[in-house]
Design a protein around this motif. Structure first.
Motif, PDB file in Angstrom:
ATOM      1  N   PRO A 211       0.827  -1.214   0.000  1.00 27.01           N
ATOM      2  CA  PRO A 211       0.000   0.000   0.000  1.00 27.01           C
ATOM      3  C   PRO A 211       0.861   1.265   0.000  1.00 27.01           C
ATOM      4  CG  PRO A 211      -0.727  -1.565   1.664  1.00 27.01           C
ATOM      5  CD  PRO A 211       0.594  -2.047   1.163  1.00 27.01           C
ATOM      6  N   THR A 212       0.272   2.325  -0.511  1.00 31.24           N
ATOM      7  CA  THR A 212       1.001   3.605  -0.551  1.00 31.24           C
ATOM      8  C   THR A 212       0.131   4.716   0.015  1.00 31.24           C
ATOM      9  OG1 THR A 212       0.203   4.080  -2.787  1.00 31.24           O
ATOM     10  CG2 THR A 212       2.320   2.932  -2.580  1.00 31.24           C
ATOM     11  N   ARG A 213       0.811   5.791   0.421  1.00 34.58           N
ATOM     12  CA  ARG A 213       0.118   6.984   0.916  1.00 34.58           C
ATOM     13  C   ARG A 213       0.836   8.195   0.325  1.00 34.58           C
ATOM     14  NH1 ARG A 213      -1.132   8.557   7.266  1.00 34.58           N
ATOM     15  NH2 ARG A 213      -2.029  10.645   6.825  1.00 34.58           N
ATOM     16  N   GLU A 214       0.058   9.076  -0.257  1.00 30.73           N
ATOM     17  CA  GLU A 214       0.660  10.248  -0.896  1.00 30.73           C
ATOM     18  C   GLU A 214       1.388  11.099   0.141  1.00 30.73           C
ATOM     19  OE1 GLU A 214      -2.309  12.438  -2.905  1.00 30.73           O
ATOM     20  OE2 GLU A 214      -2.656  10.919  -4.456  1.00 30.73           O
ATOM     21  N   LYS A 215       2.547  11.574  -0.288  1.00 26.66           N
ATOM     22  CA  LYS A 215       3.295  12.409   0.642  1.00 26.66           C
ATOM     23  C   LYS A 215       2.676  13.803   0.701  1.00 26.66           C
ATOM     24  CE  LYS A 215       6.887  14.222  -2.474  1.00 26.66           C
ATOM     25  NZ  LYS A 215       8.344  14.300  -2.692  1.00 26.66           N
ATOM     26  N   THR A 216       2.926  14.455   1.802  1.00 24.44           N
ATOM     27  CA  THR A 216       2.465  15.832   1.978  1.00 24.44           C
ATOM     28  C   THR A 216       3.685  16.743   1.944  1.00 24.44           C
ATOM     29  OG1 THR A 216       2.666  15.702   4.380  1.00 24.44           O
ATOM     30  CG2 THR A 216       0.558  15.009   3.409  1.00 24.44           C
ATOM     31  N   LYS A 217       3.471  18.021   2.084  1.00 23.65           N
ATOM     32  CA  LYS A 217       4.613  18.943   2.131  1.00 23.65           C
ATOM     33  C   LYS A 217       5.515  18.632   3.308  1.00 23.65           C
ATOM     34  CE  LYS A 217       2.370  22.847  -0.186  1.00 23.65           C
ATOM     35  NZ  LYS A 217       1.941  24.264  -0.057  1.00 23.65           N
ATOM     36  N   GLU A 218       4.849  18.099   4.386  1.00 24.32           N
ATOM     37  CA  GLU A 218       5.620  17.884   5.599  1.00 24.32           C
ATOM     38  C   GLU A 218       6.219  16.481   5.692  1.00 24.32           C
ATOM     39  OE1 GLU A 218       5.143  18.475  10.461  1.00 24.32           O
ATOM     40  OE2 GLU A 218       3.416  18.717   9.128  1.00 24.32           O
ATOM     41  N   GLY A 245       5.954   7.975   8.964  1.00 24.75           N
ATOM     42  CA  GLY A 245       6.113   9.291   8.312  1.00 24.75           C
ATOM     43  C   GLY A 245       7.494   9.872   8.567  1.00 24.75           C
ATOM     44  N   THR A 246       8.163  10.267   7.485  1.00 27.37           N
ATOM     45  CA  THR A 246       9.483  10.901   7.599  1.00 27.37           C
ATOM     46  C   THR A 246       9.346  12.346   7.132  1.00 27.37           C
ATOM     47  OG1 THR A 246      10.557   8.806   7.102  1.00 27.37           O
ATOM     48  CG2 THR A 246      11.892  10.802   6.888  1.00 27.37           C
ATOM     49  N   LYS A 247       9.829  13.268   7.994  1.00 25.10           N
ATOM     50  CA  LYS A 247       9.713  14.678   7.630  1.00 25.10           C
ATOM     51  C   LYS A 247      10.525  14.983   6.375  1.00 25.10           C
ATOM     52  CE  LYS A 247       8.159  17.525  11.399  1.00 25.10           C
ATOM     53  NZ  LYS A 247       8.353  18.829  12.042  1.00 25.10           N
ATOM     54  N   ASN A 248       9.872  15.708   5.503  1.00 28.61           N
ATOM     55  CA  ASN A 248      10.551  16.092   4.264  1.00 28.61           C
ATOM     56  C   ASN A 248      11.657  17.096   4.557  1.00 28.61           C
ATOM     57  OD1 ASN A 248       8.834  14.504   2.750  1.00 28.61           O
ATOM     58  ND2 ASN A 248       7.341  16.161   2.488  1.00 28.61           N
ATOM     59  N   LYS A 249      12.753  17.034   3.785  1.00 27.99           N
ATOM     60  CA  LYS A 249      13.868  17.981   3.886  1.00 27.99           C
ATOM     61  C   LYS A 249      13.872  18.875   2.652  1.00 27.99           C
ATOM     62  CE  LYS A 249      16.860  14.941   6.619  1.00 27.99           C
ATOM     63  NZ  LYS A 249      16.885  15.802   7.822  1.00 27.99           N
ATOM     64  N   TYR A 250      14.216  20.096   2.871  1.00 23.40           N
ATOM     65  CA  TYR A 250      14.264  21.085   1.790  1.00 23.40           C
ATOM     66  C   TYR A 250      15.647  21.758   1.764  1.00 23.40           C
ATOM     67  CZ  TYR A 250       9.243  20.479   1.486  1.00 23.40           C
ATOM     68  OH  TYR A 250       7.982  19.949   1.319  1.00 23.40           O
ATOM     69  N   THR A 251      16.037  22.145   0.570  1.00 23.42           N
ATOM     70  CA  THR A 251      17.356  22.769   0.405  1.00 23.42           C
ATOM     71  C   THR A 251      17.207  24.292   0.292  1.00 23.42           C
ATOM     72  OG1 THR A 251      18.171  20.813  -0.745  1.00 23.42           O
ATOM     73  CG2 THR A 251      19.423  22.854  -1.038  1.00 23.42           C
ATOM     74  N   VAL A 252      18.010  24.962   1.136  1.00 25.24           N
ATOM     75  CA  VAL A 252      18.050  26.443   1.082  1.00 25.24           C
ATOM     76  C   VAL A 252      19.374  26.839   0.424  1.00 25.24           C
ATOM     77  CG1 VAL A 252      18.043  28.584   2.398  1.00 25.24           C
ATOM     78  CG2 VAL A 252      16.646  26.626   3.159  1.00 25.24           C
ATOM     79  N   ILE A 253      19.291  27.529  -0.686  1.00 25.86           N
ATOM     80  CA  ILE A 253      20.495  27.914  -1.425  1.00 25.86           C
ATOM     81  C   ILE A 253      20.741  29.423  -1.210  1.00 25.86           C
ATOM     82  CG2 ILE A 253      21.571  28.082  -3.696  1.00 25.86           C
ATOM     83  CD1 ILE A 253      19.768  25.754  -4.569  1.00 25.86           C
ATOM     84  N   TYR A 254      21.964  29.730  -0.795  1.00 24.07           N
ATOM     85  CA  TYR A 254      22.378  31.125  -0.628  1.00 24.07           C
ATOM     86  C   TYR A 254      23.101  31.556  -1.907  1.00 24.07           C
ATOM     87  CZ  TYR A 254      21.438  30.462   4.373  1.00 24.07           C
ATOM     88  OH  TYR A 254      20.847  30.205   5.569  1.00 24.07           O
ATOM     89  N   THR A 262      26.383  29.115  -0.970  1.00 25.10           N
ATOM     90  CA  THR A 262      26.342  27.881  -0.182  1.00 25.10           C
ATOM     91  C   THR A 262      24.890  27.381  -0.159  1.00 25.10           C
ATOM     92  OG1 THR A 262      26.955  26.818   1.891  1.00 25.10           O
ATOM     93  CG2 THR A 262      25.893  28.945   2.068  1.00 25.10           C
ATOM     94  N   ARG A 263      24.708  26.202   0.434  1.00 24.64           N
ATOM     95  CA  ARG A 263      23.339  25.669   0.579  1.00 24.64           C
ATOM     96  C   ARG A 263      23.228  24.876   1.889  1.00 24.64           C
ATOM     97  NH1 ARG A 263      21.759  21.882  -4.119  1.00 24.64           N
ATOM     98  NH2 ARG A 263      22.583  23.619  -5.384  1.00 24.64           N
ATOM     99  N   LYS A 264      22.018  24.862   2.391  1.00 22.87           N
ATOM    100  CA  LYS A 264      21.729  24.118   3.626  1.00 22.87           C
ATOM    101  C   LYS A 264      20.487  23.241   3.417  1.00 22.87           C
ATOM    102  CE  LYS A 264      23.538  27.201   7.253  1.00 22.87           C
ATOM    103  NZ  LYS A 264      23.146  28.008   8.439  1.00 22.87           N
ATOM    104  N   GLU A 265      20.465  22.077   4.071  1.00 22.76           N
ATOM    105  CA  GLU A 265      19.283  21.181   4.029  1.00 22.76           C
ATOM    106  C   GLU A 265      18.595  21.272   5.377  1.00 22.76           C
ATOM    107  OE1 GLU A 265      19.514  16.761   3.663  1.00 22.76           O
ATOM    108  OE2 GLU A 265      18.860  17.233   1.610  1.00 22.76           O
ATOM    109  N   VAL A 266      17.346  21.627   5.373  1.00 24.40           N
ATOM    110  CA  VAL A 266      16.590  21.783   6.621  1.00 24.40           C
ATOM    111  C   VAL A 266      15.286  21.007   6.521  1.00 24.40           C
ATOM    112  CG1 VAL A 266      17.573  24.046   7.154  1.00 24.40           C
ATOM    113  CG2 VAL A 266      15.491  23.896   5.795  1.00 24.40           C
ATOM    114  N   ASN A 267      14.798  20.605   7.689  1.00 25.28           N
ATOM    115  CA  ASN A 267      13.506  19.897   7.742  1.00 25.28           C
ATOM    116  C   ASN A 267      12.363  20.873   7.529  1.00 25.28           C
ATOM    117  OD1 ASN A 267      14.576  17.361   8.298  1.00 25.28           O
ATOM    118  ND2 ASN A 267      14.644  17.769  10.515  1.00 25.28           N
ATOM    119  N   TYR A 268      11.277  20.297   7.021  1.00 25.83           N
ATOM    120  CA  TYR A 268      10.073  21.109   6.808  1.00 25.83           C
ATOM    121  C   TYR A 268       9.668  21.756   8.132  1.00 25.83           C
ATOM    122  CZ  TYR A 268       5.169  22.283   6.009  1.00 25.83           C
ATOM    123  OH  TYR A 268       3.980  22.952   5.917  1.00 25.83           O
ATOM    124  N   GLY A 269       9.400  23.078   8.059  1.00 28.37           N
ATOM    125  CA  GLY A 269       8.931  23.799   9.231  1.00 28.37           C
ATOM    126  C   GLY A 269      10.024  24.422  10.056  1.00 28.37           C
TER     127      GLY A 269
END
Length: 276
Positions: A211-218, A245-254, A262-269
């Motif tokens: 079974p699968t479950r659609e991911k959310t932004k979080e 559920g695993t929190k999504n990570k997002y990349t912040v690019i400077y 540079t860039r940083k990877e941070v968790n959603y929220g």
């Protein structure tokens, strides 16, 4: 003026000799004579009546010994003897001294009806007279995971007809239908992934893809398993898919102008600092 008598015999005539010819009383007497009484032995009839009809008849002389005859037969009954007019059972041999009429007597046969449930006696044996009906037990037997169907003369056989007349000892066996239950596998949102009907004691198996479950932004979700252990079927059952559920990570690019600084990877929220 009166004839002589002898028990069991009938007077016939007088004779000049014992058991001789009949003396003629018209004969003139010319000397002393002795006359002897001559008798004929009586004959009697022994008659047997079976169920209202003549079964056997025999003529015998007085004092004869009459031996036992072959027993009659009546389906479903046991012959118990011959009885005289006084309802006395006769014993053999019979000394014949008169006409005799005897009638048969029977005792109805009783047969055993046994009930078995899963190899064990279900109720006490019934004793049922020939031609009568067996009595169906007041309560049906039971077996976990099965529904009682009927009684049968054979294991796994056809239904016994309780209107049948009993003519022999019989054994009746409890027959069952295995219960069937609905097993449903559902996703987290209540949608049905798989549904099937399984017999009692069967171990369910999910046959589809994971079974699968659609991911959310979080969160991104990974199938973890079912909400309970899958066990052998004993009732209707629903299994629900569960997820990790695993929190999504997002990349912040400077950026420095057109150039990536540079860039940083941070968790959603999470927040990012101004410091690089």
């Amino acid at each position: 003026n009166t004839d002589p008598s002898k028990i069991g015999y009938t007077f016939k005539y007088w004779s000049l000799k014992e058991n001789g010819e009949e003396y003629e009383f018209s004969t003139k007497i010319t000397k002393d004579i002795d006359l002897y009484a001559v008798y004929e032995i009586n004959k009697y009839t022994v008659t047997y009546i079976n169920e209202g009809s003549e079964y056997h008849k025999e003529e015998l002389t007085y004092g004869s010994k009459h031996e036992k005859i072959e027993d009659p037969f009546k389906t479903g009954y046991t012959f118990i003897g011959w009885y005289n007019e006084n309802e006395e059972k006769v014993e053999y041999p019979i000394t014949v001294t008169k006409d005799i009429t005897l009638h048969s007597k029977y005792e109805i046969n009783s047969y055993k009806v046994s009930y078995y449930n899963e190899g064990k006696k279900y109720i006490d044996d019934q004793q049922i007279n020939y031609g009568e009906n067996a009595l169906k037990p007041n309560t049906d037997p039971s077996k976990i995971g099965y529904t009682f169907k009927y009684w049968s003369k054979e294991k796994g056989g056809e239904e016994y007809n309780f209107n049948s007349e009993i003519t022999e000892n019989i054994t009746l066996y409890a027959i069952y239908n295995i219960n069937k239950y609905t097993v449903t596998f559902k996703n987290y949102d209540g949608s049905t992934l798989q549904e099937e009907t399984l017999e009692y004691g069967t171990l369910p198996k999910y046959k589809g893809e994971a079974p699968t479950r659609e991911k959310t932004k979080e969160y991104t979700y990974t199938f973890k398993g079912w909400d309970k252990e899958i066990t052998e079927v004993t009732d209707n059952e629903i299994y629900i898919a569960t997820y990790t559920g695993t929190k999504n990570k997002y990349t912040v690019i400077y950026m420095d102008g057109e150039r990536e600084y540079t860039r940083k990877e941070v968790n959603y929220g999470e927040t990012v600092s101004e410091e690089v």
